[in-house]
Scaffold this motif. Structure first.
Motif, PDB file in Angstrom:
ATOM      1  N   UNK A 217       0.827  -1.206   0.000  1.00 20.70           N
ATOM      2  CA  UNK A 217       0.000   0.000   0.000  1.00 20.70           C
ATOM      3  C   UNK A 217       0.862   1.258   0.000  1.00 20.70           C
ATOM      4  N   UNK A 218       2.170   1.097   0.260  1.00 21.51           N
ATOM      5  CA  UNK A 218       3.080   2.251   0.238  1.00 21.51           C
ATOM      6  C   UNK A 218       4.509   1.726   0.197  1.00 21.51           C
ATOM      7  N   UNK A 219       5.437   2.634  -0.135  1.00 22.17           N
ATOM      8  CA  UNK A 219       6.869   2.298  -0.156  1.00 22.17           C
ATOM      9  C   UNK A 219       7.597   3.319   0.717  1.00 22.17           C
ATOM     10  N   UNK A 220       8.375   2.812   1.683  1.00 15.87           N
ATOM     11  CA  UNK A 220       9.209   3.649   2.539  1.00 15.87           C
ATOM     12  C   UNK A 220      10.592   3.726   1.895  1.00 15.87           C
ATOM     13  N   UNK A 221      11.007   4.928   1.540  1.00 13.19           N
ATOM     14  CA  UNK A 221      12.255   5.112   0.801  1.00 13.19           C
ATOM     15  C   UNK A 221      13.252   5.913   1.644  1.00 13.19           C
ATOM     16  N   UNK A 222      14.495   5.406   1.768  1.00 12.09           N
ATOM     17  CA  UNK A 222      15.559   6.068   2.523  1.00 12.09           C
ATOM     18  C   UNK A 222      16.763   6.273   1.614  1.00 12.09           C
ATOM     19  N   UNK A 223      17.350   7.474   1.671  1.00 10.78           N
ATOM     20  CA  UNK A 223      18.528   7.806   0.868  1.00 10.78           C
ATOM     21  C   UNK A 223      19.620   8.344   1.788  1.00 10.78           C
ATOM     22  N   UNK A 224      20.865   7.921   1.507  1.00 11.36           N
ATOM     23  CA  UNK A 224      22.009   8.297   2.342  1.00 11.36           C
ATOM     24  C   UNK A 224      23.210   8.667   1.481  1.00 11.36           C
ATOM     25  N   UNK A 225      24.152   9.289   2.152  1.00  7.92           N
ATOM     26  CA  UNK A 225      25.429   9.569   1.483  1.00  7.92           C
ATOM     27  C   UNK A 225      26.414   8.432   1.665  1.00  7.92           C
ATOM     28  N   UNK A 226      26.093   7.442   2.529  1.00  6.95           N
ATOM     29  CA  UNK A 226      26.953   6.277   2.728  1.00  6.95           C
ATOM     30  C   UNK A 226      26.084   5.026   2.710  1.00  6.95           C
ATOM     31  N   UNK A 227      26.672   3.874   2.432  1.00  7.85           N
ATOM     32  CA  UNK A 227      25.878   2.645   2.314  1.00  7.85           C
ATOM     33  C   UNK A 227      25.277   2.205   3.646  1.00  7.85           C
ATOM     34  N   UNK A 228      24.243   1.402   3.554  1.00  6.42           N
ATOM     35  CA  UNK A 228      23.657   0.735   4.720  1.00  6.42           C
ATOM     36  C   UNK A 228      24.417  -0.562   4.945  1.00  6.42           C
ATOM     37  N   UNK A 229      24.759  -0.829   6.209  1.00  3.65           N
ATOM     38  CA  UNK A 229      25.394  -2.117   6.461  1.00  3.65           C
ATOM     39  C   UNK A 229      24.328  -3.204   6.624  1.00  3.65           C
TER      40      UNK A 229
END
Length: 739
Positions: A217-229
């Motif tokens: 029903x939705x998409x949670x989007x996260x953006x960063x300047x470094x990768x996610x571990x």
């Protein structure tokens, strides 16, 4: 903080131990182990660099305290301690970091879920997510909702104002929505589908699906300047699953609350339109639609039971047109993002309707849904599975409410028929009964009612057929052939269904009905023999002229419900008719009397005027009767009258009606007969009467003939004209005066 304090205590203990060895003058032998403890502790906790630094410091301290000791040996021992402690400490440090990450993620999850628990709606939860995650260290966070035209931005934190509010289905967010799984880009520069935001510095992007009862029903989007571990990805995925679970629970709770509200509201409604209006108002509001309709199949039409929110000009939909009839045919709901994209859409509404659902409303014993719900909105709509589940449950609840109302309606119709029958004429009773049956039996759009008259059956009421059929009559054998069922079912009054899918109705009916019977047009036929005390009093035929599958088990169920009350009603009408017939019958000859003549003359004249057909009247006066009566006695006179009645019956045509006015006067009404035909009939009657002999005495007759419209415009003038011609024939000494 706890680990730091523990490290300080170990170091402090080592220093105290070192100081103690020198106080008791054992430092040259036992001072080095305490330094090894301190060095190993720092190396295991903080790594090789801190270990070597602390080893150098410890060696220097040992040299200051014991300048005459074995400094090379001490350096080697300290170095070995650092290396061993570092090797052992790597696993410890790795485990500690993992524990810290997990603890951080759990803290985020628990804190976020605790805050989310105070929100009680899907929209509220989705809108607050970016702010919540941004508060716990995530920079660029946004929530996107799938729409027919793409993904629409619902809320965001940290995004540039120039960020587009609508994304195509391509890209990370689109793939996440379509595939229903986590999508992660460690380096967005390596992915050609990445949709770059106006702000710079973004290195990694993570899209998490938020599901409600299994559907995104939705998409949670996260953006960063470094990768996610790896640990962050696992924690955030668990967080998304927890949010999805909460959304599903809220959806189920809201559905249950809505169904309880719907059930309570429908329980207090007592009419078909009342139930429909309440259901539509609640459904339109709950689903955020603009308008809605509830349709009921009546023969070849889908008739609007109630509407909500507009389009008041729509009252019915002809057979086979639009989505409502498609749902009726298939029994399956139709969900459409955009009405104009559907081939079966009605052209007049293509530009006015966007998202649409057309849903069957199930009732017991129904093979096809005869009640259909339709909801519309102006803009396109992407339907969620939770909404489909809600509608399916709501339609089941609505069907149960409608079942009770329809049953009550059927009872009210029967009660009204029985009440009206007490005072209405037989013809009116037949017409009302047929109309009620066509209206109440599912699938019927036309019909006829035949009642028994002696050994034959005659049409008494017609709906959708020409009135000329009332001139026809049929034997019980002919009706059994058309019934096309077992004799025991006929005698028991069991309804049956015939359909052009399996039977050649035209061949079965024969040629007796002609064009007026419309047999070529009948697609389905339901027959109900009306039985009272083992005798078939009447046959009720119901027809559908469009759909071979129009009648089903629910039609038979309603027909059976009508059978017993109809039988009692028709028996009462028949008994009353016999009483009326006795009152309107001459007891000697069995012909209708003057009272019946007056009534029938008015009826035939009105019918002739209505349909533009002729009708003729014969007035007969016997000659020679007085002589028989005077010479041979009244018994012989009565015998002469009985013989006159017999020869008149033998000479009459079907449809003609004979009357004895009284004394030696008789009359005949000849429908559909002009003056020339009436004169021919009068001569035939005269010839038959003149052949009568009572011992050695002969009978004769004088007949006056008059016809509508040539001779008269009303009953009084018609009777006067015939009477005058009868007297003229008597004066002229002829049986019939030719006009």
């Amino acid at each position: 903080m706890r680990n730091t304090m523990r490290t300080l205590f170990i170091l402090l203990g080592a220093l105290v131990g070192l100081a103690g060895t020198y106080l008791v003058h054992l430092g040259d032998r036992y001072g080095l182990p305490w330094l090894m403890i301190a060095v190993a502790t720092l190396a295991s906790l903080y790594g090789l660099g801190w270990g070597l630094l602390s080893a150098a410091a410890a060696w220097g301290l040992d040299w200051l305290l014991n300048p005459n000791g074995h400094l090379g040996f001490a350096a080697a021992i300290l170095l070995i301690s650092v290396l061993i402690a570092d090797l052992i400490g790597k696993d410890l440090r790795r485990t500690y970091r993992r524990q810290q990450e997990v603890t951080t993620q759990l803290a985020l999850l628990v804190a976020a879920l605790e805050e989310l628990s105070s929100f009680h709606g899907r929209e509220a939860i989705l809108r607050v997510l970016p702010e919540l995650l941004g508060r716990y260290g995530e920079g660029h966070v946004s929530v996107w909702q799938p729409q027919p035209e793409g993904l629409k931005l619902l809320s965001a934190v940290g995004l540039d104002a120039r960020t587009p509010t609508l994304l195509p289905d391509s890209g990370v967010v689109g793939r996440c929505a379509l595939e229903g799984r986590l999508c992660y880009l460690p380096d967005v520069r390596q992915d050609p589908t990445y949709i770059a935001a106006p702000q710079s510095g973004i290195r990694s992007e993570l899209a998490l699906p938020l599901k409600e009862r299994g559907q995104v029903v939705a998409v949670l989007n996260l953006e960063r300047s470094h990768p996610f571990n790896k640990r962050e990805l696992e924690g955030l995925e668990r967080f998304a699953r927890a949010v999805s679970l909460q959304l599903s629970q809220l959806s189920e709770r809201a559905e249950l609350q809505f169904l309880n509200q719907l059930s309570a509201s429908l329980d207090s409604a007592s009419t078909l339109s009342g139930v429909a209006e309440r259901a539509l108002a609640l459904l339109v509001q709950a689903l955020g639609m603009d308008q809605g309709w509830l349709w009921m199949q009546q023969g070849s039409r889908m008739v609007a039971v109630a509407g909500f929110g507009g389009m008041d000009e729509v009252e019915e939909i002809p057979y086979g047109q639009g989505l409502v009839w498609q749902v009726y045919a298939t029994g399956r709901p139709i969900y459409a993002q955009n009405y104009r994209d559907i081939p079966q859409a009605l052209s007049r509404f293509r530009g006015a309707i966007g998202g649409v659902v057309v849903h069957p409303v199930p009732l017991p014993n129904q093979e096809r849904p005869r009640i259909v719900l339709s909801l519309y909105q102006d803009s396109p709509r992407r339907w969620r599975e939770s909404e489909q589940d809600l509608l399916a449950a709501a339609c089941r609840t609505l069907g149960l409410a409608l079942e009770g109302v329809l049953a009550a309606q059927q009872r009210d119709v029967l009660i009204a028929l029985l009440r009206e029958a007490a005072e209405a004429q037989a013809e009116t009773v037949y017409e009302n009964l047929l109309q009620a049956a066509v209206r109440m039996v599912p699938g019927a759009e036309a019909g006829s009612l035949l009642a028994r008259e002696g050994s034959r059956f005659r049409f008494k009421a017609l709906l959708g057929y020409d009135a000329s059929l009332k001139a026809l009559s049929f034997s019980e054998t002919e009706q059994l052939r058309w019934y096309s069922g077992a004799l025991q079912d006929w005698q028991r009054g069991e309804p049956r269904i015939l359909s052009t899918n399996h039977t050649d109705l035209k061949q079965l009916s024969g040629e007796g009905l002609g064009e007026a019977g419309r047999v070529k047009e009948i697609a389905a036929n339901l027959a109900l023999p009306v039985v009272y005390r083992g005798e078939v009093l009447a046959i009720l035929y119901l027809d559908n002229l469009h759909d071979p599958a129009a009648f089903a088990e629910d039609s038979l169920h309603v027909a059976r419900f009508f059978a017993a009350p109809i039988a009692a009603l028709l028996h009462e009408v028949r008994y009353r008719g016999l009483l009326e017939q006795a009152a309107a019958t001459d007891p000697l000859t069995g012909l209708s009397n003057r009272r019946a003549f007056d009534q029938r003359l008015e009826e035939e004249l009105k019918r002739a005027q209505r349909y533009g057909q002729p009708v003729s009247l014969l007035v007969m006066d016997l000659s020679g009767f007085k002589q028989i009566n005077d010479r041979l006695g009244h018994a012989k006179g009565d015998e002469a009258l009985v013989q006159v009645a017999q020869v008149l019956r033998a000479s009459k045509r079907d449809g003609d009606t004979l009357f004895r006015w009284g004394g030696d006067e008789f009359a005949a009404l000849l429908p559909h007969t002009d003056l020339a035909g009436a004169v021919a009939a009068a001569q035939r009657y005269a010839e038959a009467i003149e052949k009568i002999r009572i011992e050695d005495l002969e009978l004769g007759v004088n007949i006056g003939v008059a016809a509508y419209p040539g001779d008269a415009d009303d009953s009084d003038m018609l009777l006067r004209q015939a009477d005058e011609r009868m007297y003229r024939a008597k004066r002229c000494g002829v049986s019939v005066l030719k006009a």
